[in-house]
Design a protein around this motif. Sequence first.
Motif, PDB file in Angstrom:
ATOM      1  N   GLY A 109      44.437  33.114  45.871  1.00 45.68           N
ATOM      2  CA  GLY A 109      45.029  33.830  44.748  1.00 45.68           C
ATOM      3  C   GLY A 109      46.466  33.466  44.444  1.00 45.68           C
ATOM      4  O   GLY A 109      47.133  34.162  43.664  1.00 45.68           O
ATOM      5  N   LEU A 110      46.966  32.376  45.002  1.00 49.36           N
ATOM      6  CA  LEU A 110      48.376  32.011  44.830  1.00 49.36           C
ATOM      7  C   LEU A 110      48.756  31.831  43.361  1.00 49.36           C
ATOM      8  O   LEU A 110      49.871  32.141  42.956  1.00 49.36           O
ATOM      9  N   HIS A 111      47.829  31.332  42.547  1.00 53.98           N
ATOM     10  CA  HIS A 111      48.096  31.090  41.124  1.00 53.98           C
ATOM     11  C   HIS A 111      47.245  32.014  40.250  1.00 53.98           C
ATOM     12  O   HIS A 111      46.766  31.600  39.184  1.00 53.98           O
ATOM     13  N   ALA A 112      47.090  33.241  40.679  1.00 53.39           N
ATOM     14  CA  ALA A 112      46.211  34.188  39.982  1.00 53.39           C
ATOM     15  C   ALA A 112      46.536  34.264  38.495  1.00 53.39           C
ATOM     16  O   ALA A 112      47.691  34.484  38.103  1.00 53.39           O
ATOM     17  N   GLY A 113      45.505  34.067  37.663  1.00 53.43           N
ATOM     18  CA  GLY A 113      45.637  34.221  36.229  1.00 53.43           C
ATOM     19  C   GLY A 113      46.203  33.018  35.494  1.00 53.43           C
ATOM     20  O   GLY A 113      46.259  33.028  34.255  1.00 53.43           O
ATOM     21  N   GLN A 114      46.624  31.982  36.194  1.00 55.73           N
ATOM     22  CA  GLN A 114      47.234  30.819  35.553  1.00 55.73           C
ATOM     23  C   GLN A 114      46.176  29.784  35.173  1.00 55.73           C
ATOM     24  O   GLN A 114      44.999  29.930  35.482  1.00 55.73           O
ATOM     25  N   ARG A 115      46.631  28.704  34.508  1.00 59.23           N
ATOM     26  CA  ARG A 115      45.732  27.613  34.168  1.00 59.23           C
ATOM     27  C   ARG A 115      46.176  26.346  34.883  1.00 59.23           C
ATOM     28  O   ARG A 115      47.345  26.193  35.249  1.00 59.23           O
ATOM     29  N   TYR A 153      39.839  28.840  44.346  1.00 60.49           N
ATOM     30  CA  TYR A 153      40.373  29.588  45.491  1.00 60.49           C
ATOM     31  C   TYR A 153      41.849  29.929  45.275  1.00 60.49           C
ATOM     32  O   TYR A 153      42.309  31.003  45.674  1.00 60.49           O
ATOM     33  N   LEU A 154      42.581  29.038  44.623  1.00 56.07           N
ATOM     34  CA  LEU A 154      43.999  29.275  44.340  1.00 56.07           C
ATOM     35  C   LEU A 154      44.209  30.356  43.287  1.00 56.07           C
ATOM     36  O   LEU A 154      45.334  30.804  43.083  1.00 56.07           O
ATOM     37  N   GLY A 155      43.144  30.762  42.608  1.00 57.80           N
ATOM     38  CA  GLY A 155      43.245  31.865  41.658  1.00 57.80           C
ATOM     39  C   GLY A 155      43.375  31.458  40.209  1.00 57.80           C
ATOM     40  O   GLY A 155      43.492  32.328  39.335  1.00 57.80           O
ATOM     41  N   PHE A 156      43.358  30.169  39.902  1.00 59.02           N
ATOM     42  CA  PHE A 156      43.448  29.738  38.511  1.00 59.02           C
ATOM     43  C   PHE A 156      42.282  30.307  37.722  1.00 59.02           C
ATOM     44  O   PHE A 156      41.141  30.327  38.193  1.00 59.02           O
ATOM     45  N   LYS A 157      42.566  30.752  36.501  1.00 57.06           N
ATOM     46  CA  LYS A 157      41.530  31.357  35.664  1.00 57.06           C
ATOM     47  C   LYS A 157      41.062  30.433  34.541  1.00 57.06           C
ATOM     48  O   LYS A 157      40.008  30.659  33.955  1.00 57.06           O
TER      49      LYS A 157
END
Length: 288
Positions: A49-55, A190-194
């Motif tokens: 989730g390190l980059h949650a919500g990012q692209r 896994y890094l949280g990119f959406k």
Amino acid sequence: MAAALRKILTLASMLLPYGVHELRRRLSNRQKLPLNIARSLEANRQLAGLHAGQRCFILGNGPSVRDLDLSLLEGENVITVSNGYLHSDFDKFRSRYHCVPQITYGLMNSEDVIRWFEEMHSYLGAAELFLSSTESELIRNHNLFSGRTVRYLMLGKSFDDRSSDEIIDISQPIPGVESVPVMALMIAMYLGFKELILLGVDHDHFLSSSYQYAFDLKVQKGKDLTANADGTLQINRHDDFQSLARLWRQYRAISNIAKANDIRIFNSTPGGALDEFDRRPFQAWFEE
């Protein structure tokens, strides 16, 4: 000590809720791995989730990339793969992460891999590196990638054995891949990119009968078992189609995981054969 712990957990699992069962499963998995690999995988938990919500943009190496203005990627989260540090304008956008799957030794021997990794290190800037755990001993013995964050994945399971649509946990053994963009997609989720945007993921060599890159290879030139130095294919249709079938099943599995977890994957490759994801022109990402 370990035997005593297993007995205690076995008894406790009969009395306590699911948490103990899960603990037993994780301890069992950990015991099967070499200690250094188990520790490396455990360290990947900090990435969840390190980059949650990012692209992010996943930049493949297909020749279609020659038609893209990669300088537009400056300031974006970019994941490059294999020889991707040779892309034009790489110095402008500098990928944040770089992925290399398990290496097939044949035309490539250990000396070649060492030279390749040294070349890679000299180009990559500050990018964090994801490698297969099979290369960890080589890295350690030759003190490669000094000063760089290097993370390991244990590739080897099969996508065909997975029934779950949960995001794949890279702190555990994960499915092996037919092509490195699949590895990058697992990491990105896994890094949280959406929003995950594929570029240069052509996969159309079976139509053109030629395997080409967006750039000229250096250390790895002429080291591909499936293609000659000029890009003409060495692999026969039967074996190639078997590999492509596995690859497309892997992309389908990734697509199903994304849909189940509200993740959007787009293919912004100009052309190419990959048809598992919605298309969107590359330029459109920068016109909003």
